[in-house]
Design an enzyme around this catalytic site. Structure first.
Site, short mmCIF file in Angstrom:
data_model
loop_
_atom_site.label_atom_id
_atom_site.label_comp_id
_atom_site.label_asym_id
_atom_site.label_seq_id
_atom_site.Cartn_x
_atom_site.Cartn_y
_atom_site.Cartn_z
N GLY A 140 42.42 38.08 42.44
CA GLY A 140 41.68 37.86 41.19
C GLY A 140 41.64 39.03 40.22
O GLY A 140 41.62 38.84 39.01
N ASP A 144 29.70 37.37 42.44
CA ASP A 144 28.92 36.13 42.45
C ASP A 144 27.76 36.32 43.43
O ASP A 144 26.74 36.90 43.08
CB ASP A 144 29.89 35.01 42.84
N LYS A 174 27.75 37.73 37.74
CA LYS A 174 26.83 36.58 37.67
C LYS A 174 25.54 36.97 38.39
O LYS A 174 25.32 36.58 39.54
CB LYS A 174 27.43 35.36 38.38
N ARG A 184 45.16 31.24 36.61
CA ARG A 184 45.19 32.71 36.63
C ARG A 184 46.00 33.28 35.46
O ARG A 184 45.75 34.38 35.01
CB ARG A 184 45.82 33.21 37.94
P1 IMP Z 1 31.08 36.48 46.06
O1 IMP Z 1 31.61 37.00 47.35
O2 IMP Z 1 30.20 35.28 46.22
O3 IMP Z 1 30.46 37.56 45.19
O4 IMP Z 1 32.31 35.88 45.30
C1 IMP Z 1 33.20 36.68 44.63
C2 IMP Z 1 34.57 36.06 44.57
O5 IMP Z 1 34.52 34.64 44.42
C3 IMP Z 1 35.25 36.58 43.34
O6 IMP Z 1 36.04 37.69 43.67
C4 IMP Z 1 36.07 35.43 42.87
O7 IMP Z 1 37.36 35.50 43.43
C5 IMP Z 1 35.37 34.20 43.40
N1 IMP Z 1 34.57 33.55 42.36
C6 IMP Z 1 33.23 33.60 42.18
N2 IMP Z 1 32.85 32.91 41.10
C7 IMP Z 1 33.99 32.42 40.56
C8 IMP Z 1 34.28 31.66 39.38
O8 IMP Z 1 33.42 31.27 38.57
N3 IMP Z 1 35.60 31.38 39.16
C9 IMP Z 1 36.60 31.79 39.97
N4 IMP Z 1 36.38 32.51 41.07
C10 IMP Z 1 35.09 32.84 41.36
MG MG Z 2 38.11 37.35 44.32
#
Ligand code: IMP
Ligand code: MG
Length: 170
Positions: free
Chosen positions: A37, A99, A127, A161
């Site tokens: 990402g 996230d 977020k 992407r």
């Molecule tokens: P976390 O581990 O819940 O903080 O998620 C982080 C990862 O989830 C990020 O590196 C993204 O790859 C993916 N992610 C979280 N939200 C989104 C979104 O709205 N769109 C696309 N990928 C997301």
């Molecule tokens: Mg990611």
């Protein structure tokens, strides 16, 4: 897809963020990007950092947590190689989106096991409303609400992407 940040808005924000990072970071820092990402963001950010007078080394780690779904499964895995020989080095860890915070917390722990020096974190998108694990994010390009986005390196089921802008997947 509804456009949230245009290519022009992203470019301007990346330049401003690079100037901020260049002022704050030690000269010999290593930027560690999280694949896949953050690849597009890292590519633009390092060139903006060059314009701001910084010259970081670049490494990548690959994590996986989302599979094809919009919601996190909660399980983070290390899929790719961890950069070797970062002992004592100042590191800027860069992800696309923070996230729940699980991915960046996991990556942070992996790096700390390698006995790196000081660690800073950077995200293209934050977020804050969705956070489940408190992780300090030192540099954020854009803060957004609880929406699912794609483009500029970020995906929905591996699509979008390639888009030069960031849009909301509806
Ligand atoms: P976390 O581990 O819940 O903080 O998620 C982080 C990862 O989830 C990020 O590196 C993204 O790859 C993916 N992610 C979280 N939200 C989104 C979104 O709205 N769109 C696309 N990928 C997301
Ligand atoms: Mg990611």
């Amino acid at each position: 897809m509804r456009i949230l940040f245009s290519a022009g808005e992203i470019a301007a924000r990346v330049d401003a963020l690079a100037a901020e990072i260049a002022r704050a970071m030690p000269a010999d820092f290593v930027m560690v990007g999280l694949l896949k990402g953050a690849a597009v963001f890292v590519a633009d950010l390092v060139r903006a950092l060059d314009r701001a007078g910084a010259g970081p080394e670049i490494e990548f780690m690959r994590l996986s947590s989302y599979g094809l779904a919009k919601e996190s499964t909660g399980a983070v895995q290390l899929l790719g190689d961890v950069p070797a020989d970062l002992a004592g080095r100042p590191v800027l860890l860069v992800d696309d989106i923070v996230d729940t915070g699980r991915s960046i917390a996991y990556a942070t722990a992996q790096l700390r096991e390698r006995r790196i020096g000081n660690l800073w974190t950077c995200a293209l998108l934050d977020k804050p409303q969705r956070r489940e694990i408190e992780v300090p994010i030192d540099f954020v390009a854009f803060s957004i609400g609880d929406v699912f986005v794609a483009g500029y390196g970020t995906d929905y089921a591996e699509k979008y992407r390639h888009l030069p802008y960031i849009g909301v997947v509806e």
